[in-house]
Scaffold this active site. Structure first.
Site, PDB file in Angstrom:
ATOM      1  N   ASN A  61     -15.362 -14.920  14.687  1.00 11.47           N
ATOM      2  CA  ASN A  61     -16.727 -15.427  15.056  1.00 11.47           C
ATOM      3  C   ASN A  61     -17.645 -15.305  13.566  1.00 11.47           C
ATOM      4  O   ASN A  61     -17.167 -14.859  12.855  1.00 11.47           O
ATOM      5  CB  ASN A  61     -17.390 -14.833  16.228  1.00 11.47           C
ATOM      6  CG  ASN A  61     -17.826 -13.451  15.947  1.00 11.47           C
ATOM      7  OD1 ASN A  61     -18.557 -13.267  15.366  1.00 11.47           O
ATOM      8  ND2 ASN A  61     -16.932 -12.438  16.944  1.00 11.47           N
ATOM      9  N   LYS A 116     -26.949  -8.680  31.882  1.00 12.42           N
ATOM     10  CA  LYS A 116     -26.018  -7.720  31.057  1.00 12.42           C
ATOM     11  C   LYS A 116     -26.677  -6.250  30.927  1.00 12.42           C
ATOM     12  O   LYS A 116     -25.621  -5.391  30.922  1.00 12.42           O
ATOM     13  CB  LYS A 116     -26.058  -8.450  29.531  1.00 12.42           C
ATOM     14  CG  LYS A 116     -24.985  -8.044  28.658  1.00 12.42           C
ATOM     15  CD  LYS A 116     -24.807  -9.380  27.600  1.00 12.42           C
ATOM     16  CE  LYS A 116     -24.305 -10.709  27.963  1.00 12.42           C
ATOM     17  NZ  LYS A 116     -24.163 -11.497  26.916  1.00 12.42           N
TER      18      LYS A 116
HETATM   19  O1  C5P Z   1     -20.917  -9.445  27.301  1.00 15.11           O
HETATM   20  P1  C5P Z   1     -21.326 -10.027  25.874  1.00 15.11           P
HETATM   21  O2  C5P Z   1     -20.136 -10.033  24.782  1.00 15.11           O
HETATM   22  O3  C5P Z   1     -22.084 -10.868  25.983  1.00 15.11           O
HETATM   23  O4  C5P Z   1     -22.191  -8.489  25.400  1.00 15.11           O
HETATM   24  C1  C5P Z   1     -22.623  -8.162  24.318  1.00 15.11           C
HETATM   25  C2  C5P Z   1     -22.842  -6.981  24.092  1.00 15.11           C
HETATM   26  O5  C5P Z   1     -21.624  -6.191  24.427  1.00 15.11           O
HETATM   27  C3  C5P Z   1     -23.080  -6.595  22.544  1.00 15.11           C
HETATM   28  O6  C5P Z   1     -23.724  -5.310  22.376  1.00 15.11           O
HETATM   29  C4  C5P Z   1     -21.354  -6.263  22.158  1.00 15.11           C
HETATM   30  O7  C5P Z   1     -21.453  -5.419  20.948  1.00 15.11           O
HETATM   31  C5  C5P Z   1     -20.893  -5.719  23.283  1.00 15.11           C
HETATM   32  N1  C5P Z   1     -19.343  -6.062  23.702  1.00 15.11           N
HETATM   33  C6  C5P Z   1     -18.469  -4.895  23.691  1.00 15.11           C
HETATM   34  N2  C5P Z   1     -17.409  -5.072  24.111  1.00 15.11           N
HETATM   35  C7  C5P Z   1     -16.744  -6.256  24.366  1.00 15.11           C
HETATM   36  C8  C5P Z   1     -17.681  -7.402  24.190  1.00 15.11           C
HETATM   37  C9  C5P Z   1     -19.279  -7.266  23.971  1.00 15.11           C
HETATM   38  O8  C5P Z   1     -18.968  -3.754  23.760  1.00 15.11           O
HETATM   39  N3  C5P Z   1     -15.699  -6.647  24.350  1.00 15.11           N
END
Ligand code: C5P
Length: 407
Positions: A205, A336
């Site tokens: 990304n 979230k």
């Molecule tokens: O669920 P989402 O990816 O949108 O959430 C974002 C937050 O969760 C960020 O702080 C990201 O670093 C963390 N994250 C995580 N593990 C993942 C995906 C996102 O800790 N597999």
């Protein structure tokens, strides 16, 4: 932390042994780098016995160039400390002359530099030396001023190497600055993750890592013991206690879970992939068909796992998450925060081209227990300050054992 201790040929060289010992007592690792003339004052064996490492005395020693040691060391040291520093080495560093290991290390490293000059008073006051010191200071080097007193040459005056305790304290102040987060262990994740599906291809990304690196640097500036767990980025890591380089989400998950129990704060600024290829082919995938189907599987939710572990076990680090959203930013961030049991979520609208991914500025909304607070567009370094101001407030409100406990 790893400190390169440069020892040059001044009578104060014997005091560098005490400096090495003092740094080790405070938990640092020391690698001694002696110039040729320093070895005339103190034997390398003395430093070797104290540091329990091979002492570097020569650029061209057998085996030295196999892994270009000055470059390898340059990128791993957290501090280059030169004590005592003679007029000669000061002149070489100021002018970019790199004709031995120590002067080459200086030009090759981007670690902070601390210099403890030691020389005869007349030499110290000579215009050439003053000019060189000014040049080094303008470049960011810091100094431990020489003391006044009886000099080996018989003079009484300024030029004697500072006392080992003062040199160690100056090194500590650079490595572990005093600040509101002193004593706090802070883990920051940064950057994207790369999810491989064959030996040369991956899904990634556009995260540059800048927000997480700014947070790690700011937390270190505030005195925290910082661990930076970073996905692949082009950035130079800040001087922090530990930098752990990872590639994929699963590796980041392992690296964070392993260390989180010891932390007071975990800030998940990394843009972790939500899905990763189910399999990584052993060979490069051939270009046979018009379409290619990859099956993706959900990655472990690192922040979610930390949040749930905290709920089930009690205690645990303060948790800050990020949310990169393109719509309904506050609503999504609020959900979230609940799902992941984070203390607060820093939400950014990544549909804006002037903020968020891969640029220096960010406009975030912080969603905490008390609601949402929108901050203006500002440099990521300022956003890092705002985030850590809130972390400090939350830490102050925590029970004392959570703040000072062993983790
Ligand atoms: O669920 P989402 O990816 O949108 O959430 C974002 C937050 O969760 C960020 O702080 C990201 O670093 C963390 N994250 C995580 N593990 C993942 C995906 C996102 O800790 N597999």
């Amino acid at each position: 932390m790893l400190i390169a201790l440069g020892v040059t040929g001044g009578i104060g060289a014997y005091k560098a042994v005490e400096v090495a010992r003092g740094l080790q007592k405070r938990g640092h690792e020391v690698v001694a780098v002696m110039t040729h003339s320093a070895t005339r004052f103190v034997g390398p064996a003395t430093f070797e016995a104290i540091t329990r490492r091979r002492v570097i005395t020569d650029q061209f020693e057998a085996g030295m160039n196999a892994d270009i040691e000055h470059i390898a060391l340059a990128s791993t040291v957290d501090l280059l400390l030169i004590a005592p520093a003679t007029a000669n080495i000061i002149g070489k560093l100021a002018n970019g002359i790199a004709d031995d290991f120590l002067s080459t290390l200086y030009t090759a490293t981007r670690a902070p530099v601390l210099i403890a000059p030691a020389m005869n008073t007349q030499m110290f006051e000579h215009e050439a030396v003053r000019k060189n010191l000014d040049t080094l200071a303008a470049r960011g080097a810091r100094f431990v001023a020489p003391g006044e007193g009886y000099l080996a040459c018989g003079w009484i005056g300024k030029g004697r190497l500072a006392e080992p305790d003062a040199i160690v304290a100056a090194a500590e102040a650079i490595l572990r600055p005093d600040g509101p987060l002193r004593g706090q262990r802070v883990l920051v994740t940064a950057g994207p993750t790369f999810e491989d599906f064959d030996p040369v291809r991956f899904i990634g990304n556009r995260s540059s890592g800048r927000m997480g690196y700014a947070l790690a640097a700011e937390a270190a500036r505030r005195g925290a013991d910082v661990t930076l767990v970073t996905g692949p980025t082009a950035l130079e890591p800040p001087a922090v206690r530990e930098v752990v380089k990872v590639r994929g989400a699963a590796e980041m998950h392992r690296a964070v879970m392993l260390r989180a129990g010891d932390m007071h704060v975990v800030v998940m600024a990394a843009a972790v992939a939500d899905y990763a290829p189910l399999e990584c082919a052993g060979q490069k995938l051939p270009k046979d068909g018009d379409t290619l189907t990859l099956v993706l599987r959900k990655t472990p939710d690192i922040l979610g796992d930390l949040g749930h572990r905290r709920v089930s076990k009690g205690g645990g680090p303060l948790l800050v998450g990020f949310a990169a959203e393109t719509e309904n930013v506050v609503a999504h961030a609020t959900a979230k925060r609940e799902n992941k049991q984070a203390d607060f979520i820093v939400a950014n609208d990544v549909s804006r081209s002037d903020a968020g991914f891969d640029v220096d500025m960010n406009a975030v909304t912080i969603v905490g227990a008390a609601g949402a607070e929108s901050l203006p567009l500002q440099p990521k370094s300022r956003v890092a300050e705002e985030i850590l101001d809130r972390v400090e407030k939350l830490l102050a409100a925590r029970p004392a054992e959570a703040r000072h406990g062993s983790g």
